[in-house]
Design an enzyme around this catalytic site. Sequence first.
Site, PDB file in Angstrom:
ATOM      1  N   ARG A 263       0.864  -1.186   0.000  1.00 48.10           N
ATOM      2  CA  ARG A 263       0.000   0.000   0.000  1.00 48.10           C
ATOM      3  C   ARG A 263       0.897   1.231   0.000  1.00 48.10           C
ATOM      4  NH1 ARG A 263      -2.496   1.193   5.317  1.00 48.10           N
ATOM      5  NH2 ARG A 263      -1.001   2.899   5.214  1.00 48.10           N
ATOM      6  N   HIS A 267      -3.725   4.712   4.351  1.00 48.83           N
ATOM      7  CA  HIS A 267      -4.917   3.847   4.299  1.00 48.83           C
ATOM      8  C   HIS A 267      -6.042   4.533   3.522  1.00 48.83           C
ATOM      9  CE1 HIS A 267      -8.017   1.046   5.528  1.00 48.83           C
ATOM     10  NE2 HIS A 267      -8.700   2.038   6.063  1.00 48.83           N
ATOM     11  N   TYR A 276       3.324   5.707  11.501  1.00 48.19           N
ATOM     12  CA  TYR A 276       3.626   4.305  11.812  1.00 48.19           C
ATOM     13  C   TYR A 276       4.530   3.604  10.807  1.00 48.19           C
ATOM     14  CZ  TYR A 276      -0.451   3.764   8.717  1.00 48.19           C
ATOM     15  OH  TYR A 276      -1.326   3.851   7.674  1.00 48.19           O
TER      16      TYR A 276
HETATM   17  C1  LIG Z   1     -15.211  -6.054  10.841  1.00 54.91           C
HETATM   18  C2  LIG Z   1     -14.394  -4.815  10.760  1.00 54.91           C
HETATM   19  N1  LIG Z   1     -13.510  -4.520  11.709  1.00 54.91           N
HETATM   20  C3  LIG Z   1     -12.778  -3.386  11.631  1.00 54.91           C
HETATM   21  C4  LIG Z   1     -12.937  -2.530  10.577  1.00 54.91           C
HETATM   22  C5  LIG Z   1     -12.125  -1.240  10.508  1.00 54.91           C
HETATM   23  N2  LIG Z   1     -11.173  -1.331   9.374  1.00 54.91           N
HETATM   24  C6  LIG Z   1     -11.436  -0.751   8.196  1.00 54.91           C
HETATM   25  S1  LIG Z   1     -10.243  -1.033   7.055  1.00 54.91           S
HETATM   26  C7  LIG Z   1      -9.328  -1.910   8.171  1.00 54.91           C
HETATM   27  C8  LIG Z   1      -8.001  -2.501   7.776  1.00 54.91           C
HETATM   28  C9  LIG Z   1      -8.145  -3.619   6.803  1.00 54.91           C
HETATM   29  O1  LIG Z   1      -6.910  -4.041   6.340  1.00 54.91           O
HETATM   30  P1  LIG Z   1      -6.750  -5.047   5.165  1.00 54.91           P
HETATM   31  O2  LIG Z   1      -7.729  -6.163   5.290  1.00 54.91           O
HETATM   32  O3  LIG Z   1      -5.323  -5.408   5.085  1.00 54.91           O
HETATM   33  O4  LIG Z   1      -7.206  -4.217   3.884  1.00 54.91           O
HETATM   34  P2  LIG Z   1      -6.546  -2.895   3.242  1.00 54.91           P
HETATM   35  O5  LIG Z   1      -7.237  -1.714   3.869  1.00 54.91           O
HETATM   36  O6  LIG Z   1      -5.090  -2.915   3.522  1.00 54.91           O
HETATM   37  O7  LIG Z   1      -6.861  -2.975   1.796  1.00 54.91           O
HETATM   38  C10 LIG Z   1      -9.969  -1.979   9.411  1.00 54.91           C
HETATM   39  C11 LIG Z   1      -9.439  -2.652  10.608  1.00 54.91           C
HETATM   40  C12 LIG Z   1     -13.886  -2.862   9.599  1.00 54.91           C
HETATM   41  N3  LIG Z   1     -14.090  -2.112   8.519  1.00 54.91           N
HETATM   42  N4  LIG Z   1     -14.592  -4.015   9.698  1.00 54.91           N
END
Ligand SMILES: Cc1ncc(C[n+]2csc(CCOP(=O)(O)OP(=O)(O)O)c2C)c(N)n1
Length: 366
Positions: A263, A267, A276
């Site tokens: 990435r 985010h 971080y």
């Molecule tokens: C069930 C749930 N828990 C927490 C969140 C908050 N949240 C949104 S994006 C994220 C990180 C997800 O990371 P990843 O699966 O690696 O996907 P990326 O954003 O890197 O594409 C989190 C914890 C959420 N959307 N849904």
Amino acid sequence: MSPGFEGVGAAMRTEVGDPVRLLDETGAVVADAPALPPPDVLLEGYRALVLARRLNEQASALVRQGRLAVYPSSHGQEACQVAAAAVLAGTDWLFPTYRDVAAIVARGVDPVDVLGMLRGDWHCGYDPLATRVAPQATPLATQLPHAVGVGHAARLKGEGTVVMALCGDGATSEGDFHEALNFAAVFAAPVVFLVQNNKYAISVPLARQSVAPSLAAKGVGYGVPAVRVDGNDLAALLVVLGEAVDRARRGGGPTLVEADTYRVQAHTNADDAGRYRSDDEVAQWLPRDPLLRLQRHLAATGVLTAEHERAFADAAEELAAHVRGGLGRESAPDPAELFAHVYAAPTPQLVEQSALLRAELAGEDL
Ligand SMILES: Cc1ncc(C[n+]2csc(CCOP(=O)(O)OP(=O)(O)O)c2C)c(N)n1
Ligand SMILES: [Mg+2]
């Protein structure tokens, strides 16, 4: 000792192997690489990468202009996005997350419709049934059991449909991910799980997310064939995902594909990644850019000409202008739609609340 027992070491082996790679960072074909996709397929793939990158840049700019509420960019992950769409037939299904706008657009859905959700207009701005793209899932991994359900239903009906289910590295810690894998394995559902391992779940680095030997290794416990692939190598992704789709279509069941990518940006616009991770870490990934790699390969092999580059750049600008035009217009969502599609048949309470809102909006004295 039972016959064929090879010792504890073999029994405990959970490594899936190194990521499949066809092109190195200079665009050269790696030694002993399997056959590359044909040049015209790679050229079309490069065009799609150029468009996806421009879309990411345009959408990020629209956030800064207040035209979008939020944009989780897939900058640096465009090869995963393009490949996920490219290997599917029109009758197949794509199950995307919030980060997968570029994959949906690569599948042919109008970006103005797709971005409606991130503007806050609607839950989903395109027709999932017509486009065969499920609504973008923001709750992590919840789309995966749905994807398996759609694949399983299609199989029961004897349709040749394949489902491409996308998720991130962080999502592989969710219960839904594991339940989806297990169900898909037991019922041989025609689902390709593509994990875009971009090394972060917001601020949580991979090392704090999982100590599994790889994310693909999580498929081993469920009996799901798993493979790692260089997620910044479009040629490798097309081959690996293409094979997984073919196998699923032939009744061979699911595959878990872990794409090794990064990435590059924060985010979302609401995140400050400088808190971080270091600039040095990001800088290490920039030369591994998926566009650069394929461009170098296609230029060195004489497939990509200056005319192509100009035509692709023009197409990218056209796409960006279309997005600006569409998102520049004010939308007028109907507030009463708040109550629509909550249940197939609305509950009496929802009917009552909806009527109250309509009356209030009409200026009636309540
Ligand atoms: C069930 C749930 N828990 C927490 C969140 C908050 N949240 C949104 S994006 C994220 C990180 C997800 O990371 P990843 O699966 O690696 O996907 P990326 O954003 O890197 O594409 C989190 C914890 C959420 N959307 N849904
Ligand atoms: Mg991630």
